[in-house]
Design a protein around this motif. Structure first.
Motif, PDB file in Angstrom:
ATOM      1  N   LEU A 176       5.604 -10.195  16.364  1.00  0.00           N
ATOM      2  CA  LEU A 176       4.667 -11.322  16.417  1.00  0.00           C
ATOM      3  C   LEU A 176       3.238 -10.875  16.154  1.00  0.00           C
ATOM      4  CD1 LEU A 176       6.057 -13.221  19.539  1.00  0.00           C
ATOM      5  CD2 LEU A 176       6.404 -13.792  17.132  1.00  0.00           C
ATOM      6  N   GLU A 177       2.976  -9.583  16.395  1.00  0.00           N
ATOM      7  CA  GLU A 177       1.640  -9.019  16.208  1.00  0.00           C
ATOM      8  C   GLU A 177       1.551  -8.187  14.927  1.00  0.00           C
ATOM      9  OE1 GLU A 177       0.482  -8.131  20.822  1.00  0.00           O
ATOM     10  OE2 GLU A 177       2.169  -7.021  19.987  1.00  0.00           O
ATOM     11  N   ASP A 178       2.514  -8.365  14.018  1.00  0.00           N
ATOM     12  CA  ASP A 178       2.555  -7.601  12.762  1.00  0.00           C
ATOM     13  C   ASP A 178       2.585  -6.100  13.025  1.00  0.00           C
ATOM     14  OD1 ASP A 178       2.582  -9.894  11.202  1.00  0.00           O
ATOM     15  OD2 ASP A 178       0.402  -9.957  11.005  1.00  0.00           O
ATOM     16  N   GLY A 179       3.446  -5.698  13.950  1.00  0.00           N
ATOM     17  CA  GLY A 179       3.531  -4.287  14.331  1.00  0.00           C
ATOM     18  C   GLY A 179       3.871  -3.367  13.186  1.00  0.00           C
ATOM     19  N   ALA A 180       4.699  -3.832  12.242  1.00  0.00           N
ATOM     20  CA  ALA A 180       5.048  -2.990  11.103  1.00  0.00           C
ATOM     21  C   ALA A 180       3.818  -2.676  10.261  1.00  0.00           C
ATOM     22  CB  ALA A 180       6.125  -3.657  10.254  1.00  0.00           C
ATOM     23  N   ALA A 181       2.940  -3.658  10.093  1.00  0.00           N
ATOM     24  CA  ALA A 181       1.694  -3.437   9.340  1.00  0.00           C
ATOM     25  C   ALA A 181       0.807  -2.440  10.063  1.00  0.00           C
ATOM     26  CB  ALA A 181       0.976  -4.758   9.146  1.00  0.00           C
ATOM     27  N   GLN A 182       0.716  -2.566  11.381  1.00  0.00           N
ATOM     28  CA  GLN A 182      -0.101  -1.611  12.145  1.00  0.00           C
ATOM     29  C   GLN A 182       0.455  -0.196  12.030  1.00  0.00           C
ATOM     30  OE1 GLN A 182      -1.268  -2.844  16.131  1.00  0.00           O
ATOM     31  NE2 GLN A 182      -0.890  -4.992  15.641  1.00  0.00           N
ATOM     32  N   ALA A 183       1.804  -0.082  12.062  1.00  0.00           N
ATOM     33  CA  ALA A 183       2.412   1.238  11.964  1.00  0.00           C
ATOM     34  C   ALA A 183       2.151   1.865  10.596  1.00  0.00           C
ATOM     35  CB  ALA A 183       3.910   1.137  12.221  1.00  0.00           C
ATOM     36  N   LEU A 184       2.349   1.086   9.528  1.00  0.00           N
ATOM     37  CA  LEU A 184       2.161   1.619   8.181  1.00  0.00           C
ATOM     38  C   LEU A 184       0.700   1.962   7.913  1.00  0.00           C
ATOM     39  CD1 LEU A 184       4.548  -0.795   6.242  1.00  0.00           C
ATOM     40  CD2 LEU A 184       4.846   1.674   6.520  1.00  0.00           C
ATOM     41  N   SER A 185      -0.203   1.231   8.541  1.00  0.00           N
ATOM     42  CA  SER A 185      -1.624   1.488   8.319  1.00  0.00           C
ATOM     43  C   SER A 185      -2.080   2.837   8.850  1.00  0.00           C
ATOM     44  CB  SER A 185      -2.449   0.367   8.964  1.00  0.00           C
ATOM     45  OG  SER A 185      -2.200  -0.872   8.321  1.00  0.00           O
ATOM     46  N   GLN A 186      -1.265   3.460   9.687  1.00  0.00           N
ATOM     47  CA  GLN A 186      -1.612   4.799  10.149  1.00  0.00           C
ATOM     48  C   GLN A 186      -1.521   5.831   9.037  1.00  0.00           C
ATOM     49  OE1 GLN A 186       0.433   5.993  13.885  1.00  0.00           O
ATOM     50  NE2 GLN A 186       1.285   3.919  13.860  1.00  0.00           N
ATOM     51  N   PHE A 187      -0.695   5.518   8.009  1.00  0.00           N
ATOM     52  CA  PHE A 187      -0.374   6.514   6.984  1.00  0.00           C
ATOM     53  C   PHE A 187      -0.832   6.099   5.584  1.00  0.00           C
ATOM     54  CE2 PHE A 187       2.982   6.206  10.224  1.00  0.00           C
ATOM     55  CZ  PHE A 187       2.769   7.398  10.884  1.00  0.00           C
ATOM     56  N   PHE A 188      -1.029   4.797   5.369  1.00  0.00           N
ATOM     57  CA  PHE A 188      -1.379   4.316   4.032  1.00  0.00           C
ATOM     58  C   PHE A 188      -2.601   3.398   4.106  1.00  0.00           C
ATOM     59  CE2 PHE A 188       3.263   4.871   4.097  1.00  0.00           C
ATOM     60  CZ  PHE A 188       3.419   5.809   3.091  1.00  0.00           C
TER      61      PHE A 188
ATOM     62  N   ARG B 197       0.831  -1.206   0.000  1.00  0.00           N
ATOM     63  CA  ARG B 197       0.000   0.000   0.000  1.00  0.00           C
ATOM     64  C   ARG B 197       0.869   1.262   0.000  1.00  0.00           C
ATOM     65  NH1 ARG B 197      -2.983  -2.830   3.824  1.00  0.00           N
ATOM     66  NH2 ARG B 197      -2.156  -1.540   5.534  1.00  0.00           N
ATOM     67  N   ALA B 198       1.945   1.222   0.774  1.00  0.00           N
ATOM     68  CA  ALA B 198       2.845   2.376   0.801  1.00  0.00           C
ATOM     69  C   ALA B 198       3.429   2.632  -0.580  1.00  0.00           C
ATOM     70  CB  ALA B 198       3.956   2.145   1.820  1.00  0.00           C
ATOM     71  N   ALA B 199       3.863   1.576  -1.252  1.00  0.00           N
ATOM     72  CA  ALA B 199       4.427   1.727  -2.600  1.00  0.00           C
ATOM     73  C   ALA B 199       3.359   2.187  -3.585  1.00  0.00           C
ATOM     74  CB  ALA B 199       5.043   0.406  -3.054  1.00  0.00           C
TER      75      ALA B 199
END
Length: 260
Positions: free
Chosen positions: A248-260, A34-36
């Protein structure tokens, strides 16, 4: 949130993947995509060597990989090394050997593997590992030197090097293994990303970074928005603007979802 970063820097181990794994979860893959899709420059920024990074790039749409903590730049689309910075590893190995008896060392042979002085654990090193003497290793300029201190804990290593000075290199210690990484002087994830940002013409206010390790501190401070993973040590979290969930909780996905 209306703000969307134009340059997104992502650590690999402990951020996109579990440490040592090459598997990125579907949720994280989708978030990076989504970011890309929104036009962001997505950059892998990792302590891994190039050969350790190559299995990751096909899973996510990245424009560049900054490997070996920024010492090796790789363009996945062209499979081309666009920058490689090296140093002479001999003096660093001598200093660490005297301080840390029983330590083993390996220098990166970019795109091939490593020359090793001593025996590492299985799966410690990426690519082909070739045993070598000190003189053979010291004669090879390298972008990355790694050291494991056998039968010690990460805390023991951190304590042993608390007052260590290593002129001529930038170095970090790992928080999950008794492991030290040295790269050329003034090379960090943060310095490499700043050089890249300027070359891309991206504003300093339009940058995002996500990471979890001590080698991510400069990157998190560099970014307009730095996000630490939930399992990151307190010192790393303190360098960030916010903390997301664990790997383990897909934290990177949660972080990126704030912006994209």
């Amino acid at each position: 949130m209306n703000w969307r970063p134009r340059l997104v820097a992502l650590d690999i181990d402990g951020t996109l993947t579990h440490v040592g794994s090459n598997d990125i979860s579907p949720a994280v893959q989708a978030a990076v995509a989504r970011a890309a899709d929104h036009g962001a420059h997505v950059v892998l920024c990792t302590g891994r060597s190039l050969i350790g990074t190559t299995p990751i790039a096909p899973q996510v749409p990245v424009s560049l990989a900054l490997c070996s903590n920024g010492a090796v730049w790789w363009d996945p689309a062209r499979d081309e090394i666009t920058k490689r910075t090296t140093f002479e590893p001999g003096p660093t190995i001598k200093t660490l050997s005297a301080l840390l008896p029983g330590a083993v060392f390996a220098v990166e042979q970019t795109g091939v593997g490593n020359l090793s002085l001593g025996q590492f654990l299985p799966n410690d090193l990426w690519g082909v590992t070739t045993s070598a003497s000190f003189d053979e290793i010291a004669a090879v300029p390298t972008p990355r030197l790694v050291m494991r201190w056998h039968d010690r804990t990460p805390a023991e290593l951190a304590f042993a090097v608390r007052e260590l000075e290593l002129p001529g290199v930038s170095w970090t210690v790992d928080h999950t293994e008794p492991w030290l990484t040295a790269v050329p002087p003034d090379v960090t994830k943060g310095s490499a990303l700043e050089e890249l940002r300027v070359s891309l013409g991206v504003s300093a206010d339009d940058t995002l970074a996500i990471g979890d390790g001590s080698n991510d501190v400069e990157m998190l401070r560099w970014a307009a928005v730095g996000i630490a993973m939930g399992q990151a040590p307190a010192t790393v979290q303190a360098a960030a603007d916010s903390v997301t969930a664990t790997v383990l909780e897909d934290g990177a996905a949660q972080a990126l979802s704030q912006f994209f």
